[in-house]
Design a protein around this motif. Structure first.
Motif, PDB file in Angstrom:
ATOM      1  N   THR A  54       0.108 -37.105   9.018  1.00  8.37           N
ATOM      2  CA  THR A  54      -0.040 -36.051  10.153  1.00  8.37           C
ATOM      3  C   THR A  54       0.917 -35.081  10.538  1.00  8.37           C
ATOM      4  O   THR A  54       2.174 -35.504  10.389  1.00  8.37           O
ATOM      5  CB  THR A  54      -0.829 -36.566  11.453  1.00  8.37           C
ATOM      6  OG1 THR A  54       0.073 -37.461  12.052  1.00  8.37           O
ATOM      7  CG2 THR A  54      -2.078 -37.586  11.013  1.00  8.37           C
ATOM      8  N   SER A  55       0.480 -34.262  11.130  1.00  5.71           N
ATOM      9  CA  SER A  55       1.737 -33.077  11.617  1.00  5.71           C
ATOM     10  C   SER A  55       2.409 -33.585  12.773  1.00  5.71           C
ATOM     11  O   SER A  55       3.614 -33.452  12.912  1.00  5.71           O
ATOM     12  CB  SER A  55       0.888 -32.024  12.175  1.00  5.71           C
ATOM     13  OG  SER A  55      -0.116 -32.112  13.222  1.00  5.71           O
ATOM     14  N   ASN A  56       1.804 -34.571  13.466  1.00  6.06           N
ATOM     15  CA  ASN A  56       2.606 -35.220  14.386  1.00  6.06           C
ATOM     16  C   ASN A  56       3.534 -36.438  13.755  1.00  6.06           C
ATOM     17  O   ASN A  56       4.978 -36.391  14.498  1.00  6.06           O
ATOM     18  CB  ASN A  56       1.873 -36.158  15.354  1.00  6.06           C
ATOM     19  CG  ASN A  56       0.844 -35.238  16.235  1.00  6.06           C
ATOM     20  OD1 ASN A  56       1.230 -34.036  16.655  1.00  6.06           O
ATOM     21  ND2 ASN A  56      -0.214 -35.790  16.681  1.00  6.06           N
TER      22      ASN A  56
ATOM     23  N   THR B 266      10.630 -27.106  11.289  1.00  6.20           N
ATOM     24  CA  THR B 266       9.090 -27.252  11.094  1.00  6.20           C
ATOM     25  C   THR B 266       8.395 -26.386  12.157  1.00  6.20           C
ATOM     26  O   THR B 266       8.762 -26.385  13.198  1.00  6.20           O
ATOM     27  CB  THR B 266       8.493 -28.700  11.210  1.00  6.20           C
ATOM     28  OG1 THR B 266       9.375 -29.499  10.549  1.00  6.20           O
ATOM     29  CG2 THR B 266       7.419 -28.928  11.066  1.00  6.20           C
TER      30      THR B 266
ATOM     31  N   ARG C 124      -3.556 -29.515   9.950  1.00  6.96           N
ATOM     32  CA  ARG C 124      -2.790 -28.327  10.651  1.00  6.96           C
ATOM     33  C   ARG C 124      -1.774 -28.083   9.645  1.00  6.96           C
ATOM     34  O   ARG C 124      -0.837 -28.592   9.742  1.00  6.96           O
ATOM     35  CB  ARG C 124      -2.292 -29.097  12.182  1.00  6.96           C
ATOM     36  CG  ARG C 124      -3.208 -29.406  12.927  1.00  6.96           C
ATOM     37  CD  ARG C 124      -2.793 -30.360  14.180  1.00  6.96           C
ATOM     38  NE  ARG C 124      -2.040 -29.475  14.871  1.00  6.96           N
ATOM     39  CZ  ARG C 124      -1.350 -29.965  16.011  1.00  6.96           C
ATOM     40  NH1 ARG C 124      -1.332 -31.227  16.417  1.00  6.96           N
ATOM     41  NH2 ARG C 124      -0.395 -29.298  16.566  1.00  6.96           N
ATOM     42  N   ARG C 125      -1.783 -26.724   9.287  1.00  5.93           N
ATOM     43  CA  ARG C 125      -0.660 -26.160   8.396  1.00  5.93           C
ATOM     44  C   ARG C 125       0.550 -26.062   9.193  1.00  5.93           C
ATOM     45  O   ARG C 125       0.593 -25.714  10.056  1.00  5.93           O
ATOM     46  CB  ARG C 125      -1.072 -24.956   7.612  1.00  5.93           C
ATOM     47  CG  ARG C 125      -2.487 -25.093   6.918  1.00  5.93           C
ATOM     48  CD  ARG C 125      -2.948 -23.913   6.265  1.00  5.93           C
ATOM     49  NE  ARG C 125      -3.194 -22.788   7.168  1.00  5.93           N
ATOM     50  CZ  ARG C 125      -3.279 -21.419   6.902  1.00  5.93           C
ATOM     51  NH1 ARG C 125      -3.204 -20.986   5.794  1.00  5.93           N
ATOM     52  NH2 ARG C 125      -3.592 -20.607   7.844  1.00  5.93           N
ATOM     53  N   LEU C 126       1.732 -26.346   8.431  1.00  2.00           N
ATOM     54  CA  LEU C 126       3.019 -26.136   8.901  1.00  2.00           C
ATOM     55  C   LEU C 126       4.029 -25.409   7.850  1.00  2.00           C
ATOM     56  O   LEU C 126       3.595 -25.572   6.569  1.00  2.00           O
ATOM     57  CB  LEU C 126       3.627 -27.604   9.159  1.00  2.00           C
ATOM     58  CG  LEU C 126       3.177 -28.481  10.165  1.00  2.00           C
ATOM     59  CD1 LEU C 126       3.642 -29.766  10.245  1.00  2.00           C
ATOM     60  CD2 LEU C 126       2.931 -27.761  11.491  1.00  2.00           C
TER      61      LEU C 126
ATOM     62  N   THR D 144       0.114 -28.796   4.081  1.00  2.00           N
ATOM     63  CA  THR D 144      -0.781 -29.064   4.851  1.00  2.00           C
ATOM     64  C   THR D 144      -1.180 -30.354   5.014  1.00  2.00           C
ATOM     65  O   THR D 144      -1.803 -31.318   4.089  1.00  2.00           O
ATOM     66  CB  THR D 144      -2.413 -28.558   4.106  1.00  2.00           C
ATOM     67  OG1 THR D 144      -2.189 -27.185   4.042  1.00  2.00           O
ATOM     68  CG2 THR D 144      -3.643 -28.776   5.018  1.00  2.00           C
ATOM     69  N   PRO D 145      -0.697 -31.307   6.130  1.00  2.00           N
ATOM     70  CA  PRO D 145      -0.730 -32.585   6.343  1.00  2.00           C
ATOM     71  C   PRO D 145      -2.301 -33.079   6.360  1.00  2.00           C
ATOM     72  O   PRO D 145      -3.366 -32.276   6.253  1.00  2.00           O
ATOM     73  CB  PRO D 145      -0.145 -32.779   7.727  1.00  2.00           C
ATOM     74  CG  PRO D 145       0.609 -31.800   7.999  1.00  2.00           C
ATOM     75  CD  PRO D 145      -0.207 -30.407   7.364  1.00  2.00           C
TER      76      PRO D 145
ATOM     77  N   LEU E 122       4.608 -23.462  12.820  1.00  2.00           N
ATOM     78  CA  LEU E 122       3.358 -23.160  12.576  1.00  2.00           C
ATOM     79  C   LEU E 122       3.388 -21.779  11.965  1.00  2.00           C
ATOM     80  O   LEU E 122       4.201 -21.127  12.346  1.00  2.00           O
ATOM     81  CB  LEU E 122       2.283 -23.149  14.054  1.00  2.00           C
ATOM     82  CG  LEU E 122       2.151 -24.853  14.688  1.00  2.00           C
ATOM     83  CD1 LEU E 122       1.656 -24.263  16.022  1.00  2.00           C
ATOM     84  CD2 LEU E 122       1.422 -25.704  13.741  1.00  2.00           C
TER      85      LEU E 122
END
Length: 295
Positions: free
Chosen positions: A133-135, A172, A81-83, A76-77, A174
Motif C-alpha cells: 500500500t501507499s502507507n 515519494t 493511491r497513485r504515487l 499504483t500501489p 502524490l
C-alpha cells in the motif's frame, strides 16, 4: 656528424615507440587492451602495463562504485493511491569484458541508460505488487521493498557485467491532480477525529454531571433525613416537657393554651370574629381567678 644526425632521430623514434607501448592503470580504473576491436588483455591491477604501439589501444572504465538517479515515475500501489517516486542506485562494473561486449562503444553512458531501463520496471513491479500500500511505501517498512528491488535488478543487470549494490527511493509524492482529493480526505479524517473527541468529552462531562447530581440528591436526602430526625426528637422533647408541665399543674397548662389561642386569634390584621360575650373563649380574660400557685 652524419652519424649523429641519423642516430638522434632514431633514438627519438625508439623512445616514442617505447613510450606509446607503456601505459599506467590507476587503482580506480579497469582497462582493456583492444586490437582491431578485439579484447587482447584485461588490466585490473594498478601499475604499469604494455601494449603494441599503433596496433593496440587501451580503453579505460571506472572501477569505483557508481551512482545513477532515475527519472520520476508513477506507480499504483494496491490501495490505488497513485504515487510519483524517483530512486537512485549504487552499482559497479563487476566484469569489464562482459561489460564491453554488452555496451560496446557506448561505454558507461549506454550502461546507465540500459540500467535505468532495468530499474524502472522493477520499481513499478515491486511497489505495485499485491499487499503493498501507499502507507507501506512511505513508512519505514519500505526497506524490505528496496531489498526486493535491489535483488531483482541485480539479477537482470548481471548480463551487462554490472553489479547493482543498492536501490533506494529518494522522494515519494502524490500526483498534482490527486493533491486536492488527498487534502480533502485528510481534512475529513481530522474533522472526524475532532468530532469523536468532542463526543467523548461531552460523554465524560455528562457522566461527571450525573455523578454530581446524584451526589447532591444523596446529600440533600441525608440532610433532610437528619433534619427530620432532629425535628422529631425536638418535638418529642417538647411534648415530654408539655406533658410533664400538664401533669404538674393542669390549670396552668389550660391557661397557657388559652394564651396561645388568644395570640393566634387576636392578630393585628383586618379580620372580624363574632363571639358571644359569655363564650368560654374569654374565660381567662374576664375571670378574676389566679393559678393555684399565685393564691
Amino acid at each position: 656528424m652524419k652519424k649523429s644526425a641519423i642516430l638522434l632521430p632514431a633514438i627519438v623514434l625508439v623512445g616514442a615507440v617505447l613510450m606509446s607501448s607503456v601505459f599506467i592503470v590507476d587503482e580506480r580504473e579497469k582497462a582493456l587492451v583492444l586490437q582491431f576491436g578485439q579484447i587482447k588483455a584485461v588490466k585490473e591491477e594498478p601499475g604499469l602495463a604494455f601494449k603494441i604501439p599503433l596496433i593496440q589501444e587501451v580503453v579505460r572504465y571506472d572501477g569505483r562504485i557508481l551512482s545513477i538517479d532515475t527519472d520520476p515515475i508513477e506507480v499504483t500501489p494496491s490501495d490505488d493511491r497513485r504515487l510519483i517516486v524517483d530512486a537512485f542506485a549504487r552499482y559497479r562494473i563487476s566484469d569489464v569484458v562482459q561489460f564491453r561486449q554488452a555496451v560496446g562503444l557506448g561505454g558507461e553512458r549506454a550502461a546507465e541508460s540500459r540500467l535505468e531501463g532495468i530499474l524502472n520496471p522493477q520499481i513499478r513491479a515491486v511497489l505495485g505488487s499485491e499487499g503493498v500500500t501507499s502507507n507501506t511505501i512511505i513508512s519505514a517498512d519500505r526497506a524490505e521493498l528496496m531489498a526486493r528491488i535491489t535483488a531483482q535488478a541485480r539479477t537482470r543487470a548481471a548480463p551487462l557485467g554490472l553489479e547493482v549494490l543498492d536501490v533506494r527511493l529518494k522522494q515519494t509524492a502524490l500526483p498534482e491532480q490527486n493533491l486536492d482529493a488527498t487534502f480533502a480526505r485528510m481534512r475529513a479524517e481530522r474533522e472526524r477525529e475532532a468530532a469523536d473527541e468532542i463526543a467523548r468529552g461531552q460523554e465524560a462531562a455528562s457522566r461527571v454531571r450525573a455523578t454530581a447530581d446524584r451526589t447532591v440528591v444523596e446529600l440533600v436526602s441525608e440532610a433532610t433525613r437528619d433534619a427530620e430526625i432532629t425535628r422529631g426528637e425536638a418535638d418529642a422533647q417538647r411534648n415530654a416537657i408539655f406533658a410533664e408541665a400538664f401533669g404538674a399543674d393542669q390549670e396552668f397548662f389550660e391557661f397557657y393554651r388559652s394564651l396561645n389561642a388568644y395570640q393566634r386569634a387576636l392578630k393585628s390584621e383586618n379580620s372580624t370574629m363574632v363571639l358571644s360575650p359569655d363564650s368560654e373563649f374569654f374565660d381567662y380574660l374576664k375571670s378574676d381567678q389566679r393559678p393555684a400557685s399565685d393564691r
